[in-house]
Design a protein around this motif. Structure first.
Motif, PDB file in Angstrom:
ATOM      1  N   GLU A 182      39.790  36.195  41.450  1.00 12.27           N
ATOM      2  CA  GLU A 182      38.389  36.544  41.697  1.00 12.27           C
ATOM      3  C   GLU A 182      37.501  35.424  41.124  1.00 12.27           C
ATOM      4  N   PRO A 183      36.227  35.382  41.510  1.00 15.19           N
ATOM      5  CA  PRO A 183      35.341  34.334  41.007  1.00 15.19           C
ATOM      6  C   PRO A 183      35.281  34.296  39.477  1.00 15.19           C
ATOM      7  N   GLU A 204      40.613  28.201  37.170  1.00 15.06           N
ATOM      8  CA  GLU A 204      40.292  29.100  38.276  1.00 15.06           C
ATOM      9  C   GLU A 204      41.242  30.290  38.389  1.00 15.06           C
ATOM     10  N   THR A 207      34.256  35.596  49.014  1.00 14.85           N
ATOM     11  CA  THR A 207      35.634  35.981  48.677  1.00 14.85           C
ATOM     12  C   THR A 207      35.949  37.335  49.275  1.00 14.85           C
ATOM     13  N   SER A 215      29.889  32.876  46.164  1.00 13.35           N
ATOM     14  CA  SER A 215      31.354  32.863  46.184  1.00 13.35           C
ATOM     15  C   SER A 215      31.945  34.268  46.082  1.00 13.35           C
ATOM     16  N   ALA A 216      31.295  35.182  45.384  1.00 14.54           N
ATOM     17  CA  ALA A 216      31.812  36.553  45.272  1.00 14.54           C
ATOM     18  C   ALA A 216      31.777  37.254  46.630  1.00 14.54           C
ATOM     19  N   VAL A 232      43.544  37.259  47.897  1.00  9.25           N
ATOM     20  CA  VAL A 232      42.798  36.789  46.732  1.00  9.25           C
ATOM     21  C   VAL A 232      43.795  36.493  45.618  1.00  9.25           C
ATOM     22  N   SER A 257      36.409  30.961  43.103  1.00  9.02           N
ATOM     23  CA  SER A 257      37.498  31.896  43.373  1.00  9.02           C
ATOM     24  C   SER A 257      38.602  31.140  44.089  1.00  9.02           C
TER      25      SER A 257
END
Length: 152
Positions: free
Chosen positions: A109-110, A74, A96, A92-93, A106, A120
């Motif tokens: 990132e995914p 991840e 996030t 998820s994007a 963050v 992510s």
């Protein structure tokens, strides 16, 4: 004050992931003594994880090797502490970006994982590390849900 309905929540599942140095002892305690049913178990070359049903959430017991493997997939390096909270979300994007806009940092990132999800990693308020994951279908498209999610 009214309670939100289940369908109103953008979060589809909560997973509390516990990295246990003594994996067998923790698994025995939660599965065999406390009685949480086993949903699934997985292994990598470096470790193991078992997903236990805990009502509407799951409790994952991972040994340090598996926790290292998940972080490597991840994030690219070991970053999580003893606890990491994972939320299954529809996108998820987008989630996030939404959480980052609200103050979460963050970390990664995914990224598509070997277990076919888009994950992510964030550092959230309260010093909690979060994984946001979206299950993907066979062609890489977002799974419509209802499947058995695999560990992030």
């Amino acid at each position: 004050m009214s309670q939100p309905t289940e369908s109103a929540s953008p979060v589809r599942e909560l997973r509390l992931v516990v990295t246990a140095a003594d994996y067998e002892q923790a698994l025995h305690f939660y599965r065999d003594v406390l009685g949480l049913p086993e949903r699934a178990a997985f292994a990598s070359p470096d470790g193991r994880v078992t997903i236990l049903e805990a009502g509407r959430a799951t409790l994952e017991i991972a040994d340090p090797g598996q926790a290292d493997f998940i972080d490597e997939v991840e994030v690219g390096r070991r970053v999580a502490g003893h606890l990491r909270v994972a939320f299954q979300v529809d996108d998820s994007a987008a989630a996030t970006a939404k959480l980052a806009a609200a103050g979460a940092e963050v970390i990664a990132e995914p990224v598509r994982t070997p277990w076919n999800s888009l994950n992510s990693r964030l550092e959230a308020p309260g010093a909690l590390q979060l994984t946001l994951f979206t299950e993907l279908g066979e062609g890489g498209e977002v799974d419509g849900g209802g499947g058995d999610p695999v560990s992030e």
